[in-house]
Every structure is written in structure tokens, then in C-alpha cells.
Design a protein around this motif. Structure first.
Motif, mmCIF file in Angstrom:
data_model
loop_
_atom_site.group_PDB
_atom_site.id
_atom_site.type_symbol
_atom_site.label_atom_id
_atom_site.label_comp_id
_atom_site.label_asym_id
_atom_site.label_seq_id
_atom_site.Cartn_x
_atom_site.Cartn_y
_atom_site.Cartn_z
ATOM 1 N N THR B 6 0.835 -1.201 0.000
ATOM 2 C CA THR B 6 0.000 0.000 0.000
ATOM 3 C C THR B 6 0.865 1.244 0.000
ATOM 4 O OG1 THR B 6 -0.048 -0.186 2.379
ATOM 5 C CG2 THR B 6 -1.936 -1.081 1.189
ATOM 6 N N HIS B 7 0.284 2.353 -0.381
ATOM 7 C CA HIS B 7 0.988 3.634 -0.454
ATOM 8 C C HIS B 7 0.760 4.465 0.794
ATOM 9 C CE1 HIS B 7 2.575 3.818 -4.576
ATOM 10 N NE2 HIS B 7 1.578 3.028 -4.881
ATOM 11 N N ARG B 8 0.880 3.880 1.938
ATOM 12 C CA ARG B 8 0.648 4.670 3.147
ATOM 13 C C ARG B 8 1.851 5.544 3.455
ATOM 14 N NH1 ARG B 8 -0.500 0.187 7.315
ATOM 15 N NH2 ARG B 8 0.615 -1.024 5.755
ATOM 16 N N PRO B 9 1.630 6.686 4.057
ATOM 17 C CA PRO B 9 2.772 7.457 4.542
ATOM 18 C C PRO B 9 3.411 6.700 5.710
ATOM 19 C CG PRO B 9 0.744 8.402 5.362
ATOM 20 C CD PRO B 9 0.356 7.290 4.430
ATOM 21 N N TRP B 10 4.673 7.024 5.982
ATOM 22 C CA TRP B 10 5.344 6.395 7.121
ATOM 23 C C TRP B 10 4.604 6.789 8.392
ATOM 24 C CZ3 TRP B 10 9.294 2.979 6.873
ATOM 25 C CH2 TRP B 10 9.931 2.853 5.628
ATOM 26 N N ARG B 11 4.266 5.788 9.173
ATOM 27 C CA ARG B 11 3.665 6.036 10.476
ATOM 28 C C ARG B 11 4.807 6.294 11.455
ATOM 29 N NH1 ARG B 11 2.216 2.046 14.201
ATOM 30 N NH2 ARG B 11 2.818 0.568 12.604
ATOM 31 N N ASP B 12 4.626 7.278 12.292
ATOM 32 C CA ASP B 12 5.676 7.565 13.278
ATOM 33 C C ASP B 12 5.571 6.540 14.397
ATOM 34 O OD1 ASP B 12 7.637 8.555 14.846
ATOM 35 O OD2 ASP B 12 6.801 10.582 15.012
ATOM 36 N N ILE B 13 6.559 5.650 14.490
ATOM 37 C CA ILE B 13 6.513 4.621 15.523
ATOM 38 C C ILE B 13 7.440 4.971 16.686
ATOM 39 C CG2 ILE B 13 5.713 2.599 14.241
ATOM 40 C CD1 ILE B 13 9.376 3.260 14.489
ATOM 41 N N ARG B 14 7.940 6.209 16.649
ATOM 42 C CA ARG B 14 8.868 6.557 17.709
ATOM 43 C C ARG B 14 8.140 6.675 19.051
ATOM 44 N NH1 ARG B 14 11.628 11.741 15.735
ATOM 45 N NH2 ARG B 14 9.494 12.148 15.060
ATOM 46 N N LEU B 15 8.761 6.196 20.100
ATOM 47 C CA LEU B 15 8.248 6.199 21.477
ATOM 48 C C LEU B 15 7.012 5.314 21.622
ATOM 49 C CD1 LEU B 15 8.726 9.903 22.583
ATOM 50 C CD2 LEU B 15 10.393 8.154 21.997
ATOM 51 N N ILE B 16 6.686 4.539 20.612
ATOM 52 C CA ILE B 16 5.507 3.674 20.677
ATOM 53 C C ILE B 16 5.933 2.213 20.543
ATOM 54 C CG2 ILE B 16 3.359 3.027 19.499
ATOM 55 C CD1 ILE B 16 3.273 6.014 18.543
ATOM 56 N N GLY B 17 6.766 1.965 19.560
ATOM 57 C CA GLY B 17 7.165 0.580 19.303
ATOM 58 C C GLY B 17 6.408 0.041 18.107
ATOM 59 N N PHE B 18 6.870 -1.098 17.621
ATOM 60 C CA PHE B 18 6.246 -1.720 16.467
ATOM 61 C C PHE B 18 5.010 -2.479 16.918
ATOM 62 C CE2 PHE B 18 10.739 -1.328 15.356
ATOM 63 C CZ PHE B 18 10.629 -0.595 14.201
ATOM 64 N N ALA B 19 3.845 -2.013 16.488
ATOM 65 C CA ALA B 19 2.600 -2.660 16.907
ATOM 66 C C ALA B 19 2.551 -4.088 16.372
ATOM 67 C CB ALA B 19 1.402 -1.867 16.392
ATOM 68 N N ASP B 20 2.886 -4.239 15.112
ATOM 69 C CA ASP B 20 2.926 -5.584 14.543
ATOM 70 C C ASP B 20 4.141 -5.664 13.649
ATOM 71 O OD1 ASP B 20 2.061 -3.716 12.774
ATOM 72 O OD2 ASP B 20 0.363 -4.878 12.028
ATOM 73 N N ARG B 21 4.754 -6.811 13.617
ATOM 74 C CA ARG B 21 5.934 -6.979 12.778
ATOM 75 C C ARG B 21 5.606 -7.968 11.676
ATOM 76 N NH1 ARG B 21 10.918 -5.525 15.796
ATOM 77 N NH2 ARG B 21 10.273 -4.975 17.907
ATOM 78 N N ALA B 22 6.092 -7.648 10.473
ATOM 79 C CA ALA B 22 5.806 -8.517 9.330
ATOM 80 C C ALA B 22 6.672 -9.771 9.406
ATOM 81 C CB ALA B 22 6.112 -7.767 8.034
#
Lengths: 394, 394
Positions: B6-22
Motif C-alpha cells: 500500500t501507499h501509506r505514509p510512514w507512520r511515526d513509531i517513535r516512542l511507541i514501538g512496532f505494533a505488529d511486525r511482518a
């Protein structure tokens, strides 16, 4: 001069043939004692992949150089989190403005703030505002921390002498602040193409340059040239290869030319097929290898003889630089005792099959081959279904 | 852009962590569809070892180009030797001065004289003087002869498109009189070092340049540089690698910098340890791979992600470029399901043992390792005694 060899002049075997051929094992004994490792040089560490360390590299400092966060999260004192749980969130201060136990936002790889001894990951911290957060789980002391010196201690061995440097070693050297390393000098391999008989194009030079480079040597020599010019230019060489004119025909002058240049012979004629007209000798202290002019025979003789010597004095393994696969033969290999035969094989469907015969082999067959099987002197070949060791080219 | 992303913009994962990993398999699907083979170029055949043929090379002529002697000896007409034996030596003329059946002294690789169809070796010919000899054995027609076209016929395939040229292929090309070959252009790999946190020295650049070169790419980029400068310079790149700042810390700006440059993301956060903060995206049509800044994680992510893509568009196998050994474990490997773990192992006495754990792994451990074991997502590790596939560094 290796022990156990004699200083006889080259015997002219032209129009006569090889009266006796040395077993490959005898050639290997000579090769394993010939020549010398060509000294050291210092090179920038960042370009040193593939080079062989001449000296052991000791770590000049601890790694990590200080206690570091090994993960992104919040640095805390573990004891402060002891009673935390989802039912009992504990207040922590994110800045000096708030009054509570202190949690420091921290990135992996950066130094732990003084007094901290553990990292909480983001999932266990609930942020309230810029100054305050709640901690939902306890963390053990040392969790998420890479302690100073835990990876390597100053003064201990980082990389041992004799190691062929890998890409990741360059990163370790950089981490240790080591900008230059002492490595073995690459052996200079003087190439003289005594001439092939099948036309004006030099078939052997490009192949031998590529093989020499693969085995850690630096090829020197303009390809096709007279033997005299090669000897003159090869004065600084660590090994001399003379390709072509090694056989028994009247124009096979390689052996005599070496004798005229003051060289001595150890053996000429090896029980190897193809490649049987190869010879071993010396010019001063420099080992000289005579290779056949037929390209496939030259390849076999390079691999079995020259490559072994070049790899050893380059600081590499004397083993053949091919991956080995154990595969069943779909057709028998016919050989004869008394010779080590190098038989090109094709591989399909996890089976190996010989291509042509040793006698009628040619480079074109080798180029169709996935690799080769070595049939030792003691065997008459292999039966269909036998599991053989295939040296794979790719 | 590969299908299924998909063409999503980069989600800012800083200070949150990776919600799901591929899962790694998902990353591979993306990588195997990303980028493109960067076209062809023509290079001198004599320097083309290791290059990948872009087009099939057909033989422009027969090899051998004429009937040739395959051995040193005397060329004769086989029929003339039919009755020869030690009890009945047959006279042969060595020059036109003598009158008898004619025998021509001949060297391997030279053309057969007209009328001749076999080579007698020196042992079966007794020379009387310069003009005369006696033949002691019969020889069969074709014996010792390499017939025109017997090795390769004009117009047939000499080397197929897609082949990575071996040293011996250069000799075949020279024998065929082919001076230049069309090969795949090496992919240009733009390297941007977004910065490591452990000091001023670039640890990642030298390692990534060596890895890229190993995998058939040409590294471009001055090592440590700003992302903007890297993007500007990487305009012509076939792949862009951004090393460092890929994680969840507040200074992990690689993903956002790519978004600001107009890039899109496919995935960020991969179920790989180490190397889990890696990301995949594109800038225009150019694949971009975010690699972690920790050197060991960067190595693992390069090998598992970037190397696979670079090798494929370089025309090489997507398989890891390591020899594989099947070895028993002397100690268990502890892993956890849901992640592909890359576990460094030492090898001694034909047994493999894990070095450290995945969580506390470091480049220093990798440098002590002989290789690594991949533990797939579905396994919790391996027991002592299990036979595992070790990817060997040397």
C-alpha cells in the motif's frame, strides 16, 4: 629449496615422453614446502575485506565503552519499579520539573544516565504528559542494558592472526577505533604465457589472472610474452607460472628455457589427467610451475598445483576453493589406476553425470560442467549410483 | 511498486514501538517483486570473471577450427600402420627425402597434415635417422585426433544468458575469438549512514560496502552523510540502503526522513531478531531498505533483506551466499515463536554451539562465530544434539 628434491638440470623429454610421472601426493609435498609467505603490509581497515591478518588485533578499549541502553525505552533504577503492576501503576517523573522516581527517555546505543540500571520498553510505560508517566510492570536490574566491557574487554583478542577478514570484522575494527591493520602481502604471481598453438589469441592469460586473483594472489605479467621477458619482469615475483609448451613436442621449450635461465627442476610429468605435462622447479628461491597449454589441462593443473601453493603463501587454506556436494552418479566414471583424474560432471536433478572422458575432455566440456570429480590414483573409477564428492564451480 | 503493498505514509513509531511486525516471508515477497535489473553493458571478455551474461553467447566458429593433433607424436594414415608390430616393424618416412609411408612429427594442438587421420605416440615409433623411422604398433583411425567441431559447433550455445562467468569461461571466449561480452550492469547501491549512536566512527559503511560488493552490487555513497545528501546523490541508484536510526527512539528519524523526501513505505518492523527495526519502502521506483544502526542487527538485516534484493537484480541467486554445513548442536538454542532468529554459532570438533543469546548478541559475538543458524518463526529453538543447518562465513 624444499627437502627431498634434487638439483638436476631439466632433462629434455621432447620426442621421448615422460618416462615416469610423479604421483600428485609427491607434487603436493613439494608444493607445501616451496616458496615463502611474502611479508606484511599495513592497509586501511575499511578496505581490508578478504585480507589475512598478519598480527592478532587486541581490543584497545572495552566494548561497549560504557553502560549503554541496548533497547529504546525509558532508563530507570530497577528497584524503583519493584511494586509496579497494571493494578498499581507507579508514578515516574520524565523531567526534573516533576517529583517522583525518575525515568529517562533513552535510545538504544546511548549511555545510561547516572543511577539507572535497567530499560523499560515503551509498552510498559503509560505517558501522562511531557513531565509524568506511570510504570505498569517491574523490570529486573540489567534488563535492556549492555554493560561496559560485556562484549569485549580491553586487552583481549578481538581478531586473531591468520583470520581472513569478513565484512562484519570491518565494523568491529571501526567500533574499536582501529583504522589500519597489518595484513599478509598478497603473493605476486609472475605469469608467462609460453604460447598456445591454436592461434594468436591468448586463451590462458585471462583465465590464469582470474584464478590467481581468486586465490589471493596478484597476477603480474603482460599475458603473452617470451619466457626471457617474463623471467626479467618476474624478478620480484613470489611464484612464477609458465603456461604452455610444457609437453613432449619438439616446440615444447618451457622446461629447457627455465634451465637456460638458471632454474632447477624438482619434477616434470605428474600422474594427473588432464595436466600430466606439468612441472615443478625453482628459479633462485622462487617456485616455478610449468602448466600445460591446453586450456582444460591448464585449469586442472592450476587448481591441483599452482592454486594450492598460491593459497598457502597467501595465508589461505590449501583446500580447493570449491563448495563440495555429495551426489550420486547417474552414469559410471571410467578411470584408470596410477593417475588422478579430474572428471567434469554435469549436475541435474541432484545427480551427477560425467561429461566426455578424461582423454577427450576440453574446456568446452568444463564450461558445460557444474563441477568436477577427482578420481584418486588407486581407483578405476566409480559405478553408477556411487555417491561422489563433486567440487562445484558456483 | 510490487503488488499487494500500500501507499501509506510512514507512520511515526517513535516512542511507541512496532505494533505488529511482518513475518520474514512477507518481507521476501515484497523484496522479490521490488526494483528492476539495471540493464546491460558490454565489457572486455578478459576481465569479465564474476559478471553475469546478459545474452547467450553462440560459438561463431567450430572448435577445434580444424582437425588437430590431441597429443604429441607422429601423424600418420592409420591404414598404413595396420600390419605393424614389434615383430614386423614397418618403415615410415620422416621427410620427403625418404620413400615410404609418411609419418609427420607433430605437436599437440597443431593441424593434422593432409591425408593423416591418427597420431602415433613416441613410444610406438623407433627413429632410425632424421629421415626414417619404424612403427611398432598399429593405430586406429581418429586416435589422438581432435576432429574439427568435435568440442563445439559453430552456431551452438557456448555460454547461456544468466551465467556468472568463471575463470575458465574467459579461456573459452578467447578460443572462440570473442573479445567483448554483454553482461548485466551491476546494481548501484546508494548507501546512506543515518548515524550510529556510539561515537563518531562510521562502523556500518565499510561493512555495507563490502557486503554490497560481495553480492554483485557497486556501493555508492560517501559513508556517513545526511539522508538528504544521500537521496540527492542516490538519484541514479538501483537500491537505496539507509543504515541507522530505524528504531523507536526519539532520534530514530530514518523513516520520517524518507517520508519527507516523498518516499512511501511498504512495511516497517519485521519479525527478525536481530534486525527487527528494519523497514522496506520506495522512493519513486527505487526500493529503499532501512537497516538498524546496531552493527550485528545491520548485518543480519542486510543478509536477510538487502542482500537478497541486490543479488536478484544483479542476476545472482537469492539464496544466502554462504556455504551450509549440517552439524549437531552441542548446546540447545533457545528462541521464541513468532520471530526468525539469527543465532551466531561457534564450530569446534564438528559440533556447533550458540554464542550468547539473540537478545544480548553483538558484532563481537558474530566475529567469534563460524556462522549462524536461522531459527524459523514456528520453532522455539533446537535441542542439544539436533542437526542444524549452519550458514558458514568462510
Amino acid at each position: 629449496m624444499p627437502a627431498g628434491t634434487t638439483h638436476r638440470p631439466w632433462r629434455d623429454i621432447r620426442l621421448i615422453g615422460f618416462a615416469d610421472r610423479a604421483p600428485l601426493a609427491q607434487a603436493w609435498r613439494w608444493l607445501d614446502a616451496a616458496g615463502s609467505v611474502p611479508g606484511h603490509e599495513t592497509v586501511p581497515a575499511e578496505n581490508a575485506t578478504g585480507r589475512v591478518l598478519a598480527e592478532t588485533v587486541a581490543a584497545p578499549k572495552d566494548l561497549p565503552p560504557a553502560d549503554l541502553a541496548a533497547a529504546d525505552g525509558y532508563a530507570v533504577r530497577a528497584a524503583d519499579t519493584e511494586d509496579a503492576s497494571a493494578y498499581n501503576p507507579l508514578p515516574f517523573a520524565l523531567s526534573d520539573a516533576a517529583s517522583a522516581a525518575r525515568a529517562h527517555l533513552i535510545s538504544a546505543g546511548t549511555a545510561l544516565p547516572s543511577g539507572c540500571d535497567a530499560i523499560l520498553d515503551f509498552g510498559t510505560v503509560s505517558r501522562i504528559d511531557a513531565d509524568r508517566a506511570e510504570v505498569l510492570e517491574p523490570v529486573a536490574r540489567g534488563e535492556g542494558v549492555a554493560a561496559r566491557g560485556s562484549l569485549i574487554r580491553a586487552g583481549t583478542v578481538a581478531l586473531a592472526a591468520g583470520r581472513r577478514l569478513r565484512p562484519q570484522d570491518l565494523a568491529l575494527l571501526a567500533a574499536l577505533g582501529i583504522a589500519r591493520v597489518a595484513v599478509l602481502r598478497r603473493p605476486l604471481v609472475g605469469l608467462a604465457i609460453a604460447g598456445s598453438k591454436t592461434g594468436g589469441v591468448d586463451q590462458l592469460g585471462p583465465m590464469l589472472r582470474a584464478l590467481t586473483t581468486r586465490d589471493g594472489g596478484v597476477p603480474a605479467g603482460p599475458g603473452r610474452m617470451t619466457f626471457k621477458a617474463a623471467v626479467a619482469e618476474a624478478g620480484a615475483a613470489d611464484v612464477i607460472l609458465i603456461a604452455g609448451r610444457s609437453g613432449t613436442g619438439e616446440d615444447d621449450i618451457a622446461g629447457l628455457a627455465l634451465a637456460e635461465a638458471g632454474g632447477t627442476r624438482a619434477l616434470h610429468g605428474i600422474a594427473l589427467r588432464p595436466g600430466g605435462s606439468s612441472g615443478l622447479g625453482q628459479l633462485g628461491a622462487v617456485p616455478v610451475i610449468l602448466l600445460p597449454g591446453d586450456p582444460l589441462a591448464c585449469l586442472a593443473a592450476y587448481d591441483m598445483l599452482a592454486g594450492r601453493l598460491i593459497r598457502r603463501i597467501a595465508g589461505l587454506s590449501t583446500d580447493l576453493p570449491y563448495r563440495i556436494g555429495a551426489l550420486p552418479l547417474s552414469r559410471k566414471i571410467v578411470s584408470s589406476t596410477g593417475f588422478t583424474d579430474i572428471v567434469p560432471v554435469a549436475v541435474s536433478g541432484d545427480e551427477a553425470a560425467p561429461i566426455g572422458s578424461v582423454e577427450t575432455g576440453h574446456l568446452a566440456a568444463s564450461c558445460r560442467a557444474a563441477g568436477f570429480v577427482m578420481v584418486p590414483e588407486t581407483l578405476e573409477g566409480y559405478a553408477a549410483g556411487d555417491i561422489v564428492r563433486v567440487h562445484l564451480y558456483d
